[in-house]
Design a protein around this motif. Sequence first.
Motif, short mmCIF file in Angstrom:
data_model
loop_
_atom_site.label_atom_id
_atom_site.label_comp_id
_atom_site.label_asym_id
_atom_site.label_seq_id
_atom_site.Cartn_x
_atom_site.Cartn_y
_atom_site.Cartn_z
N GLN A 239 0.86 -1.19 0.00
CA GLN A 239 0.00 0.00 0.00
C GLN A 239 0.89 1.24 0.00
N THR A 240 0.69 2.10 -1.00
CA THR A 240 1.50 3.31 -1.12
C THR A 240 0.59 4.50 -1.39
N SER A 241 1.18 5.69 -1.32
CA SER A 241 0.44 6.92 -1.59
C SER A 241 1.29 7.85 -2.44
N PHE A 242 0.68 8.94 -2.93
CA PHE A 242 1.42 9.91 -3.71
C PHE A 242 2.54 10.55 -2.90
N PHE A 243 2.38 10.61 -1.59
CA PHE A 243 3.43 11.20 -0.77
C PHE A 243 4.72 10.39 -0.88
N ALA A 244 4.60 9.07 -1.08
CA ALA A 244 5.77 8.21 -1.17
C ALA A 244 6.31 8.12 -2.60
N THR A 245 5.42 8.16 -3.59
CA THR A 245 5.86 7.94 -4.97
C THR A 245 6.17 9.23 -5.72
N ASN A 246 5.43 10.30 -5.46
CA ASN A 246 5.64 11.59 -6.12
C ASN A 246 5.57 11.45 -7.65
N LEU A 247 4.66 10.61 -8.12
CA LEU A 247 4.62 10.32 -9.56
C LEU A 247 4.11 11.49 -10.39
N GLU A 248 3.28 12.35 -9.82
CA GLU A 248 2.78 13.49 -10.61
C GLU A 248 3.94 14.38 -11.05
N ASP A 249 4.84 14.71 -10.12
CA ASP A 249 6.00 15.52 -10.51
C ASP A 249 6.90 14.78 -11.48
N VAL A 250 7.04 13.47 -11.28
CA VAL A 250 7.87 12.69 -12.19
C VAL A 250 7.32 12.73 -13.60
N LEU A 251 6.00 12.60 -13.74
CA LEU A 251 5.39 12.62 -15.07
C LEU A 251 5.54 13.97 -15.76
N ARG A 252 5.53 15.03 -15.00
CA ARG A 252 5.69 16.35 -15.62
C ARG A 252 7.06 16.50 -16.27
N ARG A 253 8.03 15.74 -15.77
CA ARG A 253 9.38 15.84 -16.33
C ARG A 253 9.64 14.81 -17.43
N CYS A 254 8.66 13.97 -17.72
CA CYS A 254 8.84 12.97 -18.76
C CYS A 254 8.77 13.62 -20.13
N THR A 255 9.79 13.40 -20.95
CA THR A 255 9.82 13.91 -22.31
C THR A 255 10.25 12.81 -23.25
N ALA A 256 9.99 13.03 -24.52
CA ALA A 256 10.35 12.02 -25.52
C ALA A 256 11.87 11.87 -25.62
N ASP A 257 12.62 12.97 -25.42
CA ASP A 257 14.07 12.91 -25.57
C ASP A 257 14.75 12.30 -24.35
N GLN A 258 14.32 12.73 -23.17
CA GLN A 258 14.99 12.30 -21.95
C GLN A 258 14.41 11.02 -21.35
N GLY A 259 13.26 10.58 -21.85
CA GLY A 259 12.64 9.38 -21.31
C GLY A 259 12.04 9.63 -19.94
N CYS A 260 11.68 8.56 -19.28
CA CYS A 260 11.01 8.67 -17.99
C CYS A 260 11.44 7.53 -17.08
N ALA A 261 12.74 7.43 -16.86
CA ALA A 261 13.24 6.36 -16.01
C ALA A 261 12.73 6.50 -14.58
N GLY A 262 12.50 7.74 -14.13
CA GLY A 262 12.01 7.95 -12.78
C GLY A 262 10.63 7.37 -12.56
#
Length: 441
Positions: A258-281
């Motif tokens: 069981q996890t939450s956004f506080f632990a994963t922070n995926l919204e901020d990670v997705l904002r930094r996802c680009t076609a050139d840099q990928g989204c390893a985070g």
Amino acid sequence: MNKPLGFKLGMIALLMLLLLIPLLMISGLITERQHQRDSVLRDIGQSASFEQQVAGPMIVVPYRKTERSWVEKEGQNVPQTRTVSGLLYVLPETLDAGLKVDTELRARGIYQARLFHAKGTLSGRFKLPAHWGVEGNVEDYRFDTPFLVVGISDVRGIENLPALRLGERTLAFEAGTGLDWLQGGIHAPLPELNLQQGGELDFAVDLALQGTGELHVVPVGRSSTVNVQANWPHPSFIGNYLPNRREVTASGFTAHWQTSFFATNLEDVLRRCTADQGCAGFEGRAFGVSFIDPVDQYLKSDRAIKYAVLFIGLTFAAFFLFEVLKAMSVHPMQYALVGAALAFFYMLLLSLSEHLGFALAYGLSAAACVLLIGFYLSYVLHSAGRGVGFAAGLTLLYALLYGLLSAEDYALLMGSLLCFALLGVFMVLTRRLDWSRVGRA
């Protein structure tokens, strides 16, 4: 004894050094066979499917935005517009994943790979913001058809025709994700749903996946709950998050994350996802379980051979004790033959374990070496009782070695206690010995 003590000790040391040559060759053979096994496992994975990672679902909204600016031209400010495009991501408010996993063995020659079949449902709820949560003037945005994405690392392992249930509606998935940074997966267009006004949207996706080795899940929900039940009794939990609860029995395991956004922070990670840099985070936030045997026969054989010098040294030390305590003479060739038999144990162990399993192969190899050495020493030491005594001592040493190999967490402690106990026995037996007279004719 009719040879000087120094000469005898030097010969024993030289024999031990020479015996390192076949031991190193056997160690190299273990590594070679292990690499060959790994190559076969990769071939099986190439024919079936590799590790699986499930990421999603999430809603992706392509947009075009009109940006206005003023530029100075011929002394006047002239309005200028340009259009930029991008993607908006909406992650689920809740995600519940329940997976039941069954494993099976696929063989190619003498090698086996463990495949898994995971079946379950990804369900939850999206909480959609009005106008997809854009800030500023909404009139500047033009939204294209949104689509729902489920990332699957190896789509060859999809065993069903997954369908998306949104409330009362059922939509079909299409191949691919439509995202440059998330190559493997499926997506479902959402053309007829008026989602710009916001609201809540329930979803469910039924999945059946085949894979090898490891199963990962990316917890994309604001609140994510993942339950995995499997018939594999040796799980290795991996990733960034350990299960909150787990139960491992001889017939399988159950695990709960069981996890939450506080632990994963995926919204901020997705904002930094680009076609050139990928989204390893994004993919790096996964957790899961490994279905690989934690200690296979090659790893155990490699660990066993690390104790070979200790075994040979203890056996030679016992010979030397007989020489000094019983005034007997053991020829260096007899030392060498016994040492060769001890070294050959590891070759037998490696070859038999590939066909019979490690435990049975260990027992047969140890029994063969103990019987051979016991029979030989009955004549070398001129006593059947002494030969049987040596055989009993070797049996105890092999039993202790098996305990060391099985108790990985306590191997150092058990090995230290064993060496200390044997040193104590040697000192007790030689406590009255006059070493200054040893080796004299």
